[in-house]
Design a protein around this motif. Structure first.
Motif, PDB file in Angstrom:
ATOM      1  N   ALA A  29      39.985 101.934  61.590  1.00  6.93           N
ATOM      2  CA  ALA A  29      39.610 100.676  60.613  1.00  6.93           C
ATOM      3  C   ALA A  29      41.154  99.926  60.307  1.00  6.93           C
ATOM      4  O   ALA A  29      42.077 100.720  60.542  1.00  6.93           O
ATOM      5  CB  ALA A  29      39.283 101.365  59.118  1.00  6.93           C
ATOM      6  N   THR A  30      41.079  98.771  60.348  1.00  9.08           N
ATOM      7  CA  THR A  30      42.262  97.967  60.374  1.00  9.08           C
ATOM      8  C   THR A  30      42.967  98.087  58.876  1.00  9.08           C
ATOM      9  O   THR A  30      44.062  97.797  58.862  1.00  9.08           O
ATOM     10  CB  THR A  30      41.957  96.364  60.618  1.00  9.08           C
ATOM     11  N   LEU A  31      42.198  98.209  57.886  1.00 10.90           N
ATOM     12  CA  LEU A  31      42.596  98.324  56.502  1.00 10.90           C
ATOM     13  C   LEU A  31      42.862  99.753  56.093  1.00 10.90           C
ATOM     14  O   LEU A  31      41.725 100.494  56.333  1.00 10.90           O
ATOM     15  CB  LEU A  31      41.894  97.687  55.361  1.00 10.90           C
ATOM     16  N   VAL A  32      44.270 100.405  56.003  1.00  9.11           N
ATOM     17  CA  VAL A  32      44.459 101.853  55.735  1.00  9.11           C
ATOM     18  C   VAL A  32      44.821 101.841  54.512  1.00  9.11           C
ATOM     19  O   VAL A  32      45.762 101.307  54.196  1.00  9.11           O
ATOM     20  CB  VAL A  32      45.334 102.057  57.055  1.00  9.11           C
ATOM     21  N   LYS A  33      44.271 102.857  53.990  1.00 10.62           N
ATOM     22  CA  LYS A  33      44.730 103.157  52.404  1.00 10.62           C
ATOM     23  C   LYS A  33      45.374 104.335  52.503  1.00 10.62           C
ATOM     24  O   LYS A  33      45.056 105.555  53.332  1.00 10.62           O
ATOM     25  CB  LYS A  33      43.420 103.307  51.454  1.00 10.62           C
ATOM     26  N   GLY A  34      46.346 104.457  51.820  1.00  9.57           N
ATOM     27  CA  GLY A  34      47.527 105.664  51.843  1.00  9.57           C
ATOM     28  C   GLY A  34      47.640 106.295  50.513  1.00  9.57           C
ATOM     29  O   GLY A  34      46.635 106.152  49.543  1.00  9.57           O
ATOM     30  N   ILE A  35      48.718 107.190  50.364  1.00  9.30           N
ATOM     31  CA  ILE A  35      49.027 107.794  49.093  1.00  9.30           C
ATOM     32  C   ILE A  35      49.496 106.686  48.099  1.00  9.30           C
ATOM     33  O   ILE A  35      50.053 105.567  48.568  1.00  9.30           O
ATOM     34  CB  ILE A  35      49.846 109.104  49.022  1.00  9.30           C
ATOM     35  N   ASN A  36      49.569 107.279  46.874  1.00 10.02           N
ATOM     36  CA  ASN A  36      50.387 106.404  45.956  1.00 10.02           C
ATOM     37  C   ASN A  36      49.879 104.895  45.438  1.00 10.02           C
ATOM     38  O   ASN A  36      50.676 104.093  45.335  1.00 10.02           O
ATOM     39  CB  ASN A  36      51.838 106.605  45.878  1.00 10.02           C
ATOM     40  N   GLY A  37      48.792 104.534  45.995  1.00  6.66           N
ATOM     41  CA  GLY A  37      48.004 103.348  45.882  1.00  6.66           C
ATOM     42  C   GLY A  37      48.670 102.568  47.085  1.00  6.66           C
ATOM     43  O   GLY A  37      48.317 101.172  46.967  1.00  6.66           O
ATOM     44  N   PHE A  38      49.158 102.899  48.036  1.00 10.14           N
ATOM     45  CA  PHE A  38      49.723 101.938  49.120  1.00 10.14           C
ATOM     46  C   PHE A  38      48.594 101.691  50.041  1.00 10.14           C
ATOM     47  O   PHE A  38      47.825 102.601  50.313  1.00 10.14           O
ATOM     48  CB  PHE A  38      50.922 102.427  49.872  1.00 10.14           C
ATOM     49  N   GLU A  39      48.538 100.480  50.752  1.00 12.07           N
ATOM     50  CA  GLU A  39      47.626 100.258  51.984  1.00 12.07           C
ATOM     51  C   GLU A  39      48.320  99.278  52.808  1.00 12.07           C
ATOM     52  O   GLU A  39      49.492  98.632  52.664  1.00 12.07           O
ATOM     53  CB  GLU A  39      46.415  99.699  51.469  1.00 12.07           C
ATOM     54  N   ALA A  40      47.677  99.361  53.942  1.00 12.14           N
ATOM     55  CA  ALA A  40      48.492  98.642  54.977  1.00 12.14           C
ATOM     56  C   ALA A  40      47.199  97.729  55.873  1.00 12.14           C
ATOM     57  O   ALA A  40      46.199  98.477  56.114  1.00 12.14           O
ATOM     58  CB  ALA A  40      49.304  99.176  55.912  1.00 12.14           C
ATOM     59  N   GLU A  41      47.569  96.567  56.448  1.00 11.53           N
ATOM     60  CA  GLU A  41      46.371  96.224  57.115  1.00 11.53           C
ATOM     61  C   GLU A  41      47.058  95.934  58.541  1.00 11.53           C
ATOM     62  O   GLU A  41      48.065  95.219  58.911  1.00 11.53           O
ATOM     63  CB  GLU A  41      45.839  94.789  56.714  1.00 11.53           C
ATOM     64  N   PHE A  42      46.199  96.381  59.602  1.00 13.16           N
ATOM     65  CA  PHE A  42      46.311  96.275  61.101  1.00 13.16           C
ATOM     66  C   PHE A  42      46.114  94.719  61.608  1.00 13.16           C
ATOM     67  O   PHE A  42      44.828  94.631  61.404  1.00 13.16           O
ATOM     68  CB  PHE A  42      45.921  97.036  61.851  1.00 13.16           C
ATOM     69  N   LYS A  43      46.955  93.861  61.996  1.00 10.54           N
ATOM     70  CA  LYS A  43      46.330  92.541  62.585  1.00 10.54           C
ATOM     71  C   LYS A  43      47.089  92.438  63.822  1.00 10.54           C
ATOM     72  O   LYS A  43      48.279  91.984  64.133  1.00 10.54           O
ATOM     73  CB  LYS A  43      46.826  91.623  61.496  1.00 10.54           C
ATOM     74  N   LYS A  44      46.191  92.461  64.768  1.00 15.24           N
ATOM     75  CA  LYS A  44      46.373  92.369  66.108  1.00 15.24           C
ATOM     76  C   LYS A  44      46.752  91.102  66.481  1.00 15.24           C
ATOM     77  O   LYS A  44      47.762  90.790  67.361  1.00 15.24           O
ATOM     78  CB  LYS A  44      45.059  92.945  67.041  1.00 15.24           C
ATOM     79  N   SER A  45      46.028  89.994  66.032  1.00 15.06           N
ATOM     80  CA  SER A  45      46.639  88.696  66.398  1.00 15.06           C
ATOM     81  C   SER A  45      48.052  88.322  65.986  1.00 15.06           C
ATOM     82  O   SER A  45      48.543  87.470  66.655  1.00 15.06           O
ATOM     83  CB  SER A  45      45.517  87.776  65.621  1.00 15.06           C
ATOM     84  N   GLU A  46      48.388  89.040  64.955  1.00 15.06           N
ATOM     85  CA  GLU A  46      49.859  88.599  64.441  1.00 15.06           C
ATOM     86  C   GLU A  46      50.845  89.859  64.821  1.00 15.06           C
ATOM     87  O   GLU A  46      51.948  89.860  64.375  1.00 15.06           O
ATOM     88  CB  GLU A  46      49.815  88.534  62.765  1.00 15.06           C
ATOM     89  N   THR A  47      50.288  90.781  65.323  1.00 16.58           N
ATOM     90  CA  THR A  47      50.879  91.941  65.736  1.00 16.58           C
ATOM     91  C   THR A  47      52.028  92.459  64.557  1.00 16.58           C
ATOM     92  O   THR A  47      52.922  92.569  64.627  1.00 16.58           O
ATOM     93  CB  THR A  47      52.022  91.652  66.905  1.00 16.58           C
ATOM     94  N   SER A  48      50.971  92.886  63.542  1.00 11.26           N
ATOM     95  CA  SER A  48      51.658  93.013  62.238  1.00 11.26           C
ATOM     96  C   SER A  48      50.946  94.245  61.515  1.00 11.26           C
ATOM     97  O   SER A  48      49.931  94.469  61.940  1.00 11.26           O
ATOM     98  CB  SER A  48      51.854  91.949  61.195  1.00 11.26           C
ATOM     99  N   PHE A  49      51.827  94.711  60.739  1.00  9.66           N
ATOM    100  CA  PHE A  49      51.286  96.106  59.962  1.00  9.66           C
ATOM    101  C   PHE A  49      52.187  96.171  58.608  1.00  9.66           C
ATOM    102  O   PHE A  49      52.953  97.160  58.447  1.00  9.66           O
ATOM    103  CB  PHE A  49      51.433  97.437  60.834  1.00  9.66           C
ATOM    104  N   HIS A  50      51.741  95.039  57.775  1.00 12.23           N
ATOM    105  CA  HIS A  50      52.358  95.058  56.706  1.00 12.23           C
ATOM    106  C   HIS A  50      51.996  96.122  55.389  1.00 12.23           C
ATOM    107  O   HIS A  50      50.561  96.506  55.266  1.00 12.23           O
ATOM    108  CB  HIS A  50      52.528  93.493  55.852  1.00 12.23           C
ATOM    109  N   LEU A  51      52.868  96.463  54.856  1.00 10.07           N
ATOM    110  CA  LEU A  51      52.582  97.562  53.612  1.00 10.07           C
ATOM    111  C   LEU A  51      52.572  96.871  52.183  1.00 10.07           C
ATOM    112  O   LEU A  51      53.410  96.254  52.054  1.00 10.07           O
ATOM    113  CB  LEU A  51      53.842  98.724  53.939  1.00 10.07           C
ATOM    114  N   THR A  52      51.431  97.158  51.589  1.00  8.54           N
ATOM    115  CA  THR A  52      51.173  96.495  50.093  1.00  8.54           C
ATOM    116  C   THR A  52      51.022  97.462  49.142  1.00  8.54           C
ATOM    117  O   THR A  52      50.427  98.532  49.560  1.00  8.54           O
ATOM    118  CB  THR A  52      49.959  95.319  50.393  1.00  8.54           C
ATOM    119  N   LYS A  53      51.277  97.252  48.072  1.00 10.45           N
ATOM    120  CA  LYS A  53      50.881  97.838  46.625  1.00 10.45           C
ATOM    121  C   LYS A  53      50.587  96.848  45.775  1.00 10.45           C
ATOM    122  O   LYS A  53      51.363  96.044  45.530  1.00 10.45           O
ATOM    123  CB  LYS A  53      51.773  98.781  46.348  1.00 10.45           C
ATOM    124  N   PRO A  54      49.726  96.968  44.935  1.00 10.46           N
ATOM    125  CA  PRO A  54      49.417  95.744  43.782  1.00 10.46           C
ATOM    126  C   PRO A  54      50.327  95.935  42.835  1.00 10.46           C
ATOM    127  O   PRO A  54      50.707  94.812  42.079  1.00 10.46           O
ATOM    128  CB  PRO A  54      47.851  96.197  43.535  1.00 10.46           C
TER     129      PRO A  54
END
Lengths: 116, 115
Positions: free
Chosen positions: A54-79
């Protein structure tokens, strides 16, 4: 060859505001990608991993990251940032070569500062 | 359950001495990795064990560095004739099996200081 580039060496946010830590990857293959966190004088802890399910990955402690192949990015976010999120964060890609050892290639790290 | 254990947590030694760093992986994990974390170089891979054999030693920086693993469990990283540039945090990680999809579990590291 695989590599990751973390675009910011230091990010500072106020407590309660969103966090964005940026990572670009380079790989000839559809990669696996990881985010690890390191608190002071501690080892690395896995936050989340992407393995193409899945391109949107949820992790621990409320973090998530989105895999974007077109941008070759995998940025980490938290609200919402908390003081306990202060740490160093590493974007990581496993080396894929003639042998599948799983050794990791690390970005240079992003230090997250959370201001009260 | 118990995580990856490393000892000592800190080691200070004089230039030219030999040092041994120990890693006790998670029980049942067949893959074991050593990494080095230094200010100038960031995090770098050193060596990979699968069971007792080391199919990838490509990250060892010089022949002063060696490692072994016995009984498919504990590993020792040895640095001979230490130099100041060896000062770093040495991290050990283990995973259930080797391979690029397996998350690695890290110990807290050994902070090595060469005087």
């Amino acid at each position: 060859a695989q590599s990751v580039t973390q675009l910011d060496s230091h990010v500072s946010v106020s407590e309660g505001t969103p966090v964005l830590l940026r990572c670009n990857y380079s790989s000839s293959y559809s990669p696996s990608l990881f985010w690890y966190v390191q608190h002071p004088n501690k080892g690395l802890q896995l936050l989340l991993k992407y393995t193409s399910a899945a391109t949107l990955v949820k992790g621990i402690n409320g973090f998530e990251a989105e895999f974007k192949k077109s941008e070759t990015s995998f940025h980490l976010t938290k609200p919402t940032a908390h003081m306990s999120d202060e740490a160093e964060y590493f974007c990581v890609v496993p080396y894929i070569g003639s042998s599948n050892t799983g050794k990791l290639i690390f970005g240079q790290g992003t230090t997250l500062q959370v201001k009260p | 359950g118990a995580g990856v254990s490393q000892s000592p947590s800190n080691k200070v030694t004089e230039k030219g001495k030999d040092v041994e760093l120990r890693c006790d992986p998670i029980s049942g994990h067949t893959a074991l990795y050593w990494y080095r974390q230094s200010l100038g170089q960031g995090l770098e891979f050193l060596i990979y064990f699968q069971g007792n054999s080391a199919p990838d030693k490509s990250g060892l920086p010089s022949d002063r560095f060696s490692a072994e693993r016995t009984g498919g469990s504990v590993s020792t990283l040895t640095i001979q004739r230490t130099q100041q540039e060896d000062s770093a945090v040495y991290l050990c990680a283990s995973s259930r099996t080797g391979g690029f999809n397996q998350p690695q579990h890290f110990g807290d590291g050994t902070r090595l200081s060469i005087l």
